[in-house]
Scaffold this motif. Structure first.
Motif, short mmCIF file in Angstrom:
data_model
loop_
_atom_site.label_atom_id
_atom_site.label_comp_id
_atom_site.label_asym_id
_atom_site.label_seq_id
_atom_site.Cartn_x
_atom_site.Cartn_y
_atom_site.Cartn_z
N ARG A 1 0.85 -1.18 0.00
CA ARG A 1 0.00 0.00 0.00
C ARG A 1 0.89 1.24 0.00
O ARG A 1 2.06 1.18 0.41
N PHE A 2 0.31 2.35 -0.42
CA PHE A 2 1.04 3.62 -0.45
C PHE A 2 1.63 3.94 0.91
O PHE A 2 2.79 4.33 1.02
N SER A 3 0.84 3.75 1.96
CA SER A 3 1.30 4.05 3.33
C SER A 3 2.48 3.17 3.73
O SER A 3 3.34 3.60 4.48
N GLU A 4 2.54 1.95 3.23
CA GLU A 4 3.68 1.07 3.52
C GLU A 4 4.93 1.59 2.81
O GLU A 4 6.03 1.54 3.38
N LEU B 1 5.06 6.46 -8.87
CA LEU B 1 4.21 5.28 -9.05
C LEU B 1 3.43 5.38 -10.37
O LEU B 1 3.29 4.39 -11.09
N ARG B 2 2.94 6.55 -10.68
CA ARG B 2 2.21 6.73 -11.95
C ARG B 2 3.12 6.52 -13.15
O ARG B 2 2.72 5.91 -14.15
N ASN B 3 4.34 7.03 -13.07
CA ASN B 3 5.30 6.83 -14.17
C ASN B 3 5.64 5.36 -14.34
O ASN B 3 5.71 4.85 -15.46
N ASP C 1 4.79 3.02 -17.58
CA ASP C 1 5.84 2.29 -18.29
C ASP C 1 5.70 0.78 -18.19
O ASP C 1 6.56 0.03 -18.67
N GLY C 2 4.63 0.31 -17.54
CA GLY C 2 4.38 -1.13 -17.46
C GLY C 2 5.17 -1.87 -16.41
O GLY C 2 5.23 -3.09 -16.42
N MET C 3 5.76 -1.14 -15.47
CA MET C 3 6.58 -1.77 -14.43
C MET C 3 5.78 -2.10 -13.17
O MET C 3 6.17 -3.00 -12.42
N VAL C 4 4.70 -1.36 -12.94
CA VAL C 4 3.92 -1.49 -11.71
C VAL C 4 2.43 -1.53 -12.07
O VAL C 4 2.00 -0.87 -13.02
N THR C 5 1.69 -2.32 -11.31
CA THR C 5 0.24 -2.31 -11.43
C THR C 5 -0.35 -1.67 -10.19
O THR C 5 0.25 -1.71 -9.11
N ARG C 6 -1.52 -1.10 -10.36
CA ARG C 6 -2.27 -0.49 -9.25
C ARG C 6 -3.59 -1.23 -9.17
O ARG C 6 -4.33 -1.29 -10.15
N ALA C 7 -3.87 -1.80 -8.01
CA ALA C 7 -5.12 -2.55 -7.82
C ALA C 7 -5.90 -1.96 -6.65
O ALA C 7 -5.36 -1.82 -5.55
N ALA D 1 2.01 -3.27 -7.18
CA ALA D 1 2.81 -4.49 -7.32
C ALA D 1 3.65 -4.41 -8.59
O ALA D 1 3.28 -3.72 -9.55
N LEU D 2 4.75 -5.13 -8.58
CA LEU D 2 5.58 -5.21 -9.78
C LEU D 2 4.93 -6.11 -10.82
O LEU D 2 4.36 -7.15 -10.49
#
Length: 123
Positions: free
Chosen positions: A41-44, A61-63, A67-73, A85-86
């Motif tokens: 989580r963001f707070s972590e 995180l948005r960048n 760029d396909g490196m991170v997902t946001r769920a 997550a990566l």
């Protein structure tokens, strides 16, 4: 239950500012390291990245997501719960980030000397 992130996992003296090579942005490598062991989580993420403003961390995180490196769920429920997550592409950066960290540690003194010499010349 996953292990909490260590608040001191990054040396406060060197939040990647000495690295002459960067990808994405200043904080991307550190974010990738934080996500190495699974979603957070963001707070972590803010615990070891306490020197990063919320605005800069959000931008990083948005960048990384762009760029396909991170997902946001976003998890459903009464309380908003978002995890990052990566992706497999992001996970493929782990050895690169590790190599940069090792290189930085090996050349730390040289990097500091070069920075100090430049500051002395421009002062």
């Amino acid at each position: 239950m996953r292990t909490p992130l260590d608040p001191d996992m990054f040396d406060p003296v060197c939040p990647s500012t000495l690295m002459p090579l960067r990808f994405a942005d200043k904080w991307a490598g550190m974010v990738i390291r934080c996500l190495e062991d699974g979603p957070r989580r963001f707070s972590e993420l803010r615990i070891p990245l306490r020197a990063v403003s919320a605005k800069s961390l959000t931008a990083s995180l948005r960048n990384l997501q762009r760029d396909g490196m991170v997902t946001r769920a976003e998890r459903p429920g009464p309380e908003r719960h978002v995890e990052y997550a990566l992706t497999p592409l992001g996970r493929s950066m782990l050895p690169v980030v590790e190599a940069l960290c090792e290189w930085g540690a090996e050349h730390w003194d040289e990097l500091l000397d070069a920075r100090e010499a430049t500051v002395a010349r421009t002062a």
